[in-house]
Design an enzyme around this catalytic site. Structure first.
Site, short mmCIF file in Angstrom:
data_model
loop_
_atom_site.label_atom_id
_atom_site.label_comp_id
_atom_site.label_asym_id
_atom_site.label_seq_id
_atom_site.Cartn_x
_atom_site.Cartn_y
_atom_site.Cartn_z
N ARG A 67 0.82 -1.23 0.00
CA ARG A 67 0.00 0.00 0.00
C ARG A 67 0.85 1.28 0.00
O ARG A 67 0.41 2.34 0.47
CB ARG A 67 -0.97 0.05 1.19
CG ARG A 67 -2.00 -1.04 1.20
CD ARG A 67 -3.00 -0.91 0.04
NE ARG A 67 -3.95 -2.00 0.11
CZ ARG A 67 -3.73 -3.20 -0.46
NH1 ARG A 67 -2.64 -3.44 -1.16
NH2 ARG A 67 -4.63 -4.15 -0.35
N SER A 144 -11.37 -0.66 3.04
CA SER A 144 -10.68 -1.06 4.27
C SER A 144 -10.13 0.20 4.95
O SER A 144 -9.42 0.97 4.32
CB SER A 144 -9.51 -1.99 3.96
OG SER A 144 -10.02 -3.16 3.40
N GLU A 245 -5.76 3.52 6.03
CA GLU A 245 -5.45 3.44 4.59
C GLU A 245 -5.95 4.67 3.83
O GLU A 245 -5.24 5.16 2.95
CB GLU A 245 -6.09 2.16 4.03
CG GLU A 245 -5.61 1.84 2.63
CD GLU A 245 -6.14 0.52 2.10
OE1 GLU A 245 -5.99 -0.51 2.78
OE2 GLU A 245 -6.70 0.52 1.00
#
Ligand SMILES: Cc1cc2nc3c(=O)[nH]c(=O)nc-3n(C[C@H](O)[C@H](O)[C@H](O)COP(=O)(O)OP(=O)(O)OC[C@H]3O[C@@H](n4cnc5c(N)ncnc54)[C@H](O)[C@@H]3O)c2cc1C
Length: 250
Positions: A67, A144, A245
């Protein structure tokens, strides 16, 4: 993703159903169900806001990690990504490495195609409200909310010790094990925030412990307060600070 699969090109089939633009994919190295764009991106062209010029980046220059890339870390805010070249593979076998996908196809008598894999991913995502579906209240999320933490060996041992003290076992999947990555969803659920938690305007999705949902008219401040509550409780119980995130604006 649909066009790639339609042309029998593999490499992004597991990313089906993730909302967003092509230029956004390298920023956080978008990934799901055992695949991430770092595996297929060959190069990209970005506009450098500092020099006012276009610049080409080979995959190796992008600093891809879980990520992350240079575009959301060391060079955050500097480049506007204009073009991305993906090296898709014609006639490739679909990637069926993730546990959910393996379970989905467990009783199939024929080999799943790329199109089957895309359908499976979309169905699994729907069951978790991770596919934007009009009318599904649990799909009103930013996806998420927390990244799966990547731990050092010592942190992992400490987590196992804390879990054992509560007669729990840390869930283990091949995709997670390799890098001592642990499930953020498990940490959230085992800190008292189960699916469907929360009576007010903010809560946890009934279908996915990692999705914070706005049940209607919740303010950004309420979402942030809920984020803080979850982070605080997880840290207190498990000694791990969850990293969000989504990018926060303002
Ligand atoms: C329901 C749902 C499910 C999701 N599931 C997943 C998932 O499974 N896996 C996953 O990885 N993500 C997932 N996400 C997150 C999201 O889809 C990705 O982060 C996606 O890449 C966002 O793309 P965007 O174009 O909307 O970018 P934005 O959300 O608008 O921007 C994200 C960041 O990227 C920057 N950015 C965007 N475009 C560019 C560009 N062209 N050049 C430079 N910087 C840029 C923005 O400035 C910002 O910092 C999910 C989100 C939702 C809502």
């Amino acid at each position: 993703m649909a066009a790639a699969v339609m042309h029998n090109c593999g490499g992004v089939e597991c990313l089906s159903g993730i909302p967003g633009s092509v230029g956004g994919t390298p920023v956080q190295n978008v990934g799901a169900y055992g695949q991430e764009v770092a595996e297929t991106i060959e190069s990209l062209v970005a506009f450098d806001l500092k020099s006012g010029e276009e610049q080409e980046f080979e995959k190796e220059d992008c600093g891809f990690g879980y990520r992350t890339s240079i575009f959301n870390t060391s060079e955050r805010g500097r480049y506007v990504i204009l073009r991305v070249t993906y090296a898709l593979k014609h006639g490739w076998e679909p990637r069926i490495a993730y546990a959910d996908l393996q379970n989905y196809f467990a009783n199939w008598e024929r080999k799943p195609t790329l199109a089957d894999t895309r359908d499976a991913v979309r169905q699994i995502r729907t069951s978790k409200a991770m596919l934007i579906t009009p009318g599904d209240e649990d799909a009103r999320s930013a996806g998420s909310f927390f990244k799966n933490p990547v731990l050092s060996a010592e942190q992992f041992e400490e987590l196992k010790r804390r879990a054992a003290a509560r007669s729990l076992e840390i869930p283990s999947y091949p995709a997670l094990d390799a890098r001592k990555k642990v499930s953020a969803a498990w940490l959230v659920e085992h800190s008292g925030f189960s699916k469907g938690y929360g009576q007010g305007r903010v809560g946890i999705s009934r279908k996915h412990a990692l999705a914070i949902v706005n049940r209607g008219n919740a303010t950004a401040a309420e979402i942030m307060a809920f984020r803080d509550e979850i982070q605080g409780r997880v840290e207190e119980l498990w000694g791990i600070r969850l990293d969000p995130e989504p990018v926060f604006v303002g």
